[in-house]
Design an enzyme around this catalytic site. Structure first.
Site, mmCIF file in Angstrom:
data_model
loop_
_atom_site.group_PDB
_atom_site.id
_atom_site.type_symbol
_atom_site.label_atom_id
_atom_site.label_comp_id
_atom_site.label_asym_id
_atom_site.label_seq_id
_atom_site.Cartn_x
_atom_site.Cartn_y
_atom_site.Cartn_z
ATOM 1 N N LYS A 203 -13.852 8.755 -10.108
ATOM 2 C CA LYS A 203 -15.050 10.119 -9.669
ATOM 3 C C LYS A 203 -14.501 11.318 -10.583
ATOM 4 O O LYS A 203 -13.454 11.634 -10.880
ATOM 5 C CB LYS A 203 -14.649 10.270 -8.176
ATOM 6 N N LYS A 258 -18.642 7.619 -10.505
ATOM 7 C CA LYS A 258 -19.501 8.494 -10.206
ATOM 8 C C LYS A 258 -19.281 9.800 -10.945
ATOM 9 O O LYS A 258 -18.175 9.960 -11.431
ATOM 10 C CB LYS A 258 -19.203 9.014 -8.568
HETATM 11 C C1 PBG Z 1 -16.895 15.201 -2.098
HETATM 12 C C2 PBG Z 1 -18.086 14.591 -2.553
HETATM 13 C C3 PBG Z 1 -19.012 15.156 -3.555
HETATM 14 C C4 PBG Z 1 -20.243 14.082 -3.620
HETATM 15 C C5 PBG Z 1 -19.808 13.428 -2.595
HETATM 16 N N1 PBG Z 1 -18.868 13.341 -2.086
HETATM 17 C C6 PBG Z 1 -18.884 16.069 -4.449
HETATM 18 C C7 PBG Z 1 -17.647 16.981 -4.677
HETATM 19 O O1 PBG Z 1 -16.698 16.394 -5.308
HETATM 20 O O2 PBG Z 1 -17.732 18.114 -4.368
HETATM 21 C C8 PBG Z 1 -21.099 14.595 -4.653
HETATM 22 C C9 PBG Z 1 -22.359 13.640 -4.605
HETATM 23 C C10 PBG Z 1 -23.588 14.241 -5.293
HETATM 24 O O3 PBG Z 1 -23.358 15.079 -6.121
HETATM 25 O O4 PBG Z 1 -24.681 13.769 -5.108
HETATM 26 N N2 PBG Z 1 -16.083 14.546 -1.191
#
Ligand code: PBG
Length: 337
Positions: A203, A258
């Site tokens: 991520k 991601k």
């Molecule tokens: C955080 C989380 C995030 C997303 C899913 N879970 C974003 C972040 O790190 O603030 C992002 C998903 C998206 O942008 O569609 N646990």
């Protein structure tokens, strides 16, 4: 000009593009609704569904509308939803206790969906950001740093609470070290051996999460919090291989990369190297870009959205989380009719 494929003009590549029938015979990658996981934002039932300005077409869903979306998703051939709670400010805290409340919004919603649609797969995010007043994915220490092991202890309780509610797959998206092993052990000790773990292993610390943070309200005073001490640096690729290897060793059943489209190289490397169920998350910013350009009439939205999803599959994804999930499922269904 000579190569292994023979020389021009004997080898005419256009022969295999000449009509729909040969084009379909030689097609390598297929996209179907069963490949798509639809992320949904949920709000407390006393509220109405709410629009999200930076994600046109996506709503924070109240109970009634969520049930309708679940029904439509199954009808379109989707198999699962991923739940993202939008927590009211007064429930957020500095200890994230609401994350493992068995009467909280997420646990209640899992039970509701399982009651009406037992066949629908339910995936729940494991992370503290929706529950934290400061918007970080973990507890903050005195020095303002996100604490690792103390956060993992809470994530373990959160995962257990979700499994107890009936969630099929828990998806830790927090990027703390060691959380997959701890969650696996916690689930196994409580007889949830069948609850699977979809690890957000790679991520990245991405600007593409902006609209999501609008949607769940994890910005503080309209500003995004900096997650660079736990999410990955977009400049790196070897680091993703290490993250994936560790999460698999700790017991992840599936891994996720991601964001999606800007990270196709990572997806391909992971699939080639590990041969495990490999997913991507086409995140909120990717959706927002396609949607906005489509609304302006600058691109053919349907064509570009389906193309992006096919490209994610071609890069090596077995499944894709996408805000186009329901719409794309229905588009694909129309194409078959
Ligand atoms: C955080 C989380 C995030 C997303 C899913 N879970 C974003 C972040 O790190 O603030 C992002 C998903 C998206 O942008 O569609 N646990």
């Amino acid at each position: 000009m000579r190569n292994d494929f023979g020389s021009f003009p004997q080898r005419r590549m256009r022969r295999m593009r000449v009509n729909p029938f040969v084009r379909s015979l030689r097609r390598e990658t297929f996209l179907s609704a069963a490949d798509l996981i639809y992320p949904v934002f949920i709000v407390d039932s006393k509220n109405q569904s709410q629009d999200i300005p930076s994600m046109p077409g996506v709503k924070r869903l109240c109970e009634k509308d969520l049930l309708a979306v679940a029904e439509r998703s199954l009808a379109a051939g989707l198999t699962s939803l991923a739940l993202f709670p939008v927590i009211e400010a007064q429930i957020k805290s500095l200890d994230g206790a609401a994350a493992f409340d068995s009467q909280g919004l997420t646990a209640r919603t899992v039970r509701l969906l399982k009651k009406y649609f037992p066949q629908l797969g339910i995936i729940c995010d494991v992370a503290l950001d929706p529950y934290m007043s400061h918007g970080h994915d973990g507890l903050l220490g005195a020095d303002g740093q996100v604490l690792n092991d103390e956060t993992v202890a809470i994530l373990k309780r959160q995962a257990l609470c979700l499994a107890e509610a009936g969630c099929d797959i828990v998806a830790p998206s927090d990027m703390m070290d060691g959380r997959i092993g701890a969650i696996r052990q916690g689930l196994d000790h409580s007889a949830f051996q069948q609850t699977a773990i979809l690890a957000y292993s790679a991520k990245y610390n991405s600007g593409y999460y902006g609209p999501f943070r609008d949607a769940v309200g994890s910005k503080v005073n309209a500003r995004e919090v900096d997650k660079a001490t736990y999410q990955m640096d977009p400049h790196n690729s070897d680091e993703a291989m290490m993250e994936i290897a560790l999460d698999l060793e700790e017991g992840a059943d599936m891994v996720i990369i991601k964001p999606g489209l800007p990270y196709l190289d990572i997806i391909r490397r992971v699939k080639d190297r590990f041969q495990v169920p490999t997913f991507a998350y086409q995140v909120s910013g990717e959706y927002a870009m396609l949607k906005a350009a489509g609304l302006q009439g600058w691109i053919d939205e349907k064509r570009c959205a389906l193309e992006a999803l096919v490209c994610l599959k071609r890069a090596g994804c077995d499944a894709i989380m996408t805000y186009y999930g329901l719409e794309a499922g229905e588009w694909l269904q129309q194409q078959q009719d």
